[in-house]
Design a protein around this motif. Structure first.
Motif, short mmCIF file in Angstrom:
data_model
loop_
_atom_site.label_atom_id
_atom_site.label_comp_id
_atom_site.label_asym_id
_atom_site.label_seq_id
_atom_site.Cartn_x
_atom_site.Cartn_y
_atom_site.Cartn_z
N PRO A 210 19.37 -57.84 1.78
CA PRO A 210 19.96 -57.08 2.88
C PRO A 210 21.48 -57.18 2.82
O PRO A 210 22.02 -58.25 2.55
N ALA A 211 22.16 -56.06 3.08
CA ALA A 211 23.62 -56.05 3.02
C ALA A 211 24.15 -55.23 4.18
O ALA A 211 23.38 -54.57 4.90
N GLN A 212 25.45 -55.28 4.37
CA GLN A 212 26.05 -54.52 5.46
C GLN A 212 27.41 -53.97 5.04
O GLN A 212 28.20 -54.66 4.42
N THR A 213 27.63 -52.71 5.35
CA THR A 213 28.97 -52.15 5.16
C THR A 213 29.37 -51.53 6.50
O THR A 213 28.92 -52.01 7.55
N GLN A 214 30.20 -50.51 6.51
CA GLN A 214 30.68 -49.98 7.78
C GLN A 214 30.98 -48.49 7.71
O GLN A 214 31.10 -47.90 6.64
N THR A 215 31.06 -47.90 8.90
CA THR A 215 31.66 -46.59 9.08
C THR A 215 32.92 -46.84 9.89
O THR A 215 32.89 -47.58 10.87
N LEU A 216 34.03 -46.24 9.46
CA LEU A 216 35.31 -46.46 10.13
C LEU A 216 35.73 -45.18 10.84
O LEU A 216 35.81 -44.12 10.21
N LEU A 217 35.99 -45.28 12.13
CA LEU A 217 36.34 -44.10 12.93
C LEU A 217 37.72 -44.24 13.56
O LEU A 217 38.10 -45.33 14.02
N PHE A 218 38.43 -43.13 13.61
CA PHE A 218 39.75 -43.08 14.27
C PHE A 218 39.77 -41.85 15.17
O PHE A 218 39.64 -40.73 14.68
N ASP A 219 39.90 -42.07 16.46
CA ASP A 219 39.81 -40.97 17.42
C ASP A 219 41.18 -40.54 17.93
O ASP A 219 41.92 -41.35 18.49
N LEU A 220 41.49 -39.28 17.73
CA LEU A 220 42.69 -38.67 18.31
C LEU A 220 42.21 -37.64 19.32
O LEU A 220 41.86 -36.52 18.96
N ARG A 272 38.38 -36.54 15.12
CA ARG A 272 37.78 -37.84 14.79
C ARG A 272 37.76 -37.96 13.28
O ARG A 272 37.13 -37.16 12.59
N LEU A 273 38.47 -38.97 12.79
CA LEU A 273 38.52 -39.22 11.36
C LEU A 273 37.42 -40.22 11.04
O LEU A 273 37.36 -41.29 11.66
N ALA A 274 36.53 -39.88 10.11
CA ALA A 274 35.39 -40.76 9.80
C ALA A 274 35.35 -41.08 8.31
O ALA A 274 35.37 -40.17 7.48
N PHE A 275 35.34 -42.38 8.02
CA PHE A 275 35.17 -42.81 6.63
C PHE A 275 33.81 -43.47 6.49
O PHE A 275 33.55 -44.49 7.11
N PHE A 276 32.96 -42.86 5.68
CA PHE A 276 31.61 -43.37 5.48
C PHE A 276 31.52 -44.19 4.19
O PHE A 276 32.37 -44.07 3.31
N SER A 277 30.46 -44.98 4.11
CA SER A 277 30.12 -45.63 2.84
C SER A 277 28.63 -45.43 2.58
O SER A 277 27.97 -44.70 3.31
#
Ligand SMILES: [Zn+2]
Length: 427
Positions: A210-220, A272-277
């Motif tokens: 099991p592993a974990q990464t992230q989604t990074l969000l920036f809201d304007l 909304r800026l979204a960086f997925f993995s």
């Protein structure tokens, strides 16, 4: 946008765009779960915070972690060839998997059907195709077809001499067959002979946990409650720089955010800026993000603009996912900007926009070199996906077009935005 500066001029003067692209490439191929991916997230977070002036919001993304520990292929006669395990390939038994190799050419449904009786117990060999073409048969479909027909292994040969090919097997958890990418010369060495199908031994060692990464969000935020989501995936494949796919999209998304950040608060909708993995893991990051949105939150997303592989060719296409009303909107903007743009209508489930579209949210993917067999995009998913395949002018052009699309999407009437939601040509 009223009273806003010339976005084309702002982005053309943005020296940071090319620097970001190089810095993301410097992180390495960014396979999910590696230090390379982590480094890229840290860099992108810092740059996005600088661009937007807001703190990033990190959403944890649990997934089935997987890493390759070793792989090789022994050819008839005993010579060893390199091979690259496809993402989430199962391991072979420790001493390898020995079987005859059946070459199905490109690996079309017809070729699978014609050899249905010969596949069971053998290793299937197919060819990797240019991914951004209308008639492409995705590697994952070939892998599934091989598995369903009873194959015990799967090999896919890349187009570039001397180079392996990477990609995802499409397997999540559960059963699968060992799968690896090989170079075209290796495929040639696996030709059938007068003696029959050649026998090869495939060895793949993996680690799954099991592993974990992230989604990074920036809201304007804008003036209202609605959002335009601008997304790009950070992860890639090891062995190269994953430069076109997708350092290009991430760098362009950052540049668009920098150009629009001072203006969004005066627009009807926010950015909304979204960086997925784990995009290369069957679109897992964006799938979880969209699944976790409430019905109301989905209603408040007016549009997803997904940048994936926007460098490597000056020719841009918008994959409009069956949302017919997006096409005239996009073409009008492109025309006014004198940027050639092709619209491709059916839903193509080849990047994160697909998860938005499947949830009924208008979504498009911007991609370079679509359907052009000579574009540098043919090197995507090979170790040759490196920064030298991308021109600064390509990134600038794609970022300019994106900035104009996002600005217009933040500004169109509610009536227009509602009309986008009609799907007239699904899948
Ligand atoms: Zn991609």
């Amino acid at each position: 946008m009223n009273g806003t500066p010339d976005l084309a001029a702002v982005i053309a003067a943005d020296q940071q765009l090319w620097r970001d692209f190089q810095a993301i490439c410097d992180c390495g191929g960014r396979l999910a779960g590696t230090v390379s991916e982590e480094r890229a997230f840290a860099y992108v977070r810092a740059q996005a915070e600088a661009a937007t002036g807001v703190q990033g919001r990190s959403i944890p993304v649990p997934y089935g972690g997987w890493s390759p520990r070793g792989a090789s292929l022994t050819l008839p006669g005993g010579a060893r060839a390199q091979c690259h395990p496809l993402v989430r390939s199962v391991a072979t038994p420790p001493r390898g998997l020995e079987a005859e190799v059946i070459d199905l050419g490109r690996g079309t449904p017809e070729e699978f059907a014609a050899h249905a009786a010969d596949i069971k117990g053998r290793i299937v060999l197919v060819r990797h195709e240019l991914m951004f073409a209308a008639g492409t048969i995705h590697r994952r479909r070939k892998y599934l077809a091989a598995m369903e027909a009873g194959a015990v292994g799967f090999l896919i040969a890349g187009p570039v001499p001397g180079r392996l090919v990477a990609g995802s097997s499409g397997r999540q958890d559960g059963p699968g067959i060992p799968a690896a990418g090989i170079a075209p010369e290796t495929a040639a060495a696996l030709r059938p002979t007068a003696g029959g199908w050649p026998t090869a031994r495939l060895e793949i060692e993996t680690l799954e946990q099991p592993a974990q990464t992230q989604t990074l969000l920036f809201d304007l935020p804008g003036q209202g409650d609605d959002w335009v989501v601008l997304s790009a995936h950070i992860d890639g494949h090891d062995g190269g720089e994953s430069a076109m796919d997708n350092a290009s999209g991430v760098a362009a998304a950052l540049a668009v955010a920098r150009a629009l950040a001072p203006h969004v608060k005066s627009l009807p909708r926010g950015l909304r800026l979204a960086f997925f993995s784990v995009e290369e893991w069957a679109l897992t990051g964006s799938a979880q993000y969209v699944q976790n949105l409430s019905v109301a939150e989905r209603q408040h997303v007016a549009l997803n603009v997904n940048l994936d592989s926007i460098g490597g060719s000056p020719n841009l296409a918008a994959l409009t996912s069956g949302f017919a009303q997006l096409e005239p909107f996009l073409l009008r903007i492109a025309e006014a900007s004198s940027i050639p743009l092709r619209s491709v209508r059916p839903l193509m489930q080849n990047s994160d926009h697909a998860n938005f579209a499947l949830a009924g949210i208008p979504a498009l993917r911007l991609v370079a070199g679509f359907d052009d067999a000579n574009a540098n995009l043919r090197f995507v998913l090979t170790p040759s996906d490196t920064r030298d395949k991308v021109q600064p002018s390509e990134l600038t052009q794609a970022a300019v077009l994106t900035a104009k699309i996002v600005a217009a999407a933040c500004s169109v009437s509610d009536q227009d935005a509602t009309a986008w939601r009609q799907v007239t040509s699904p899948g």
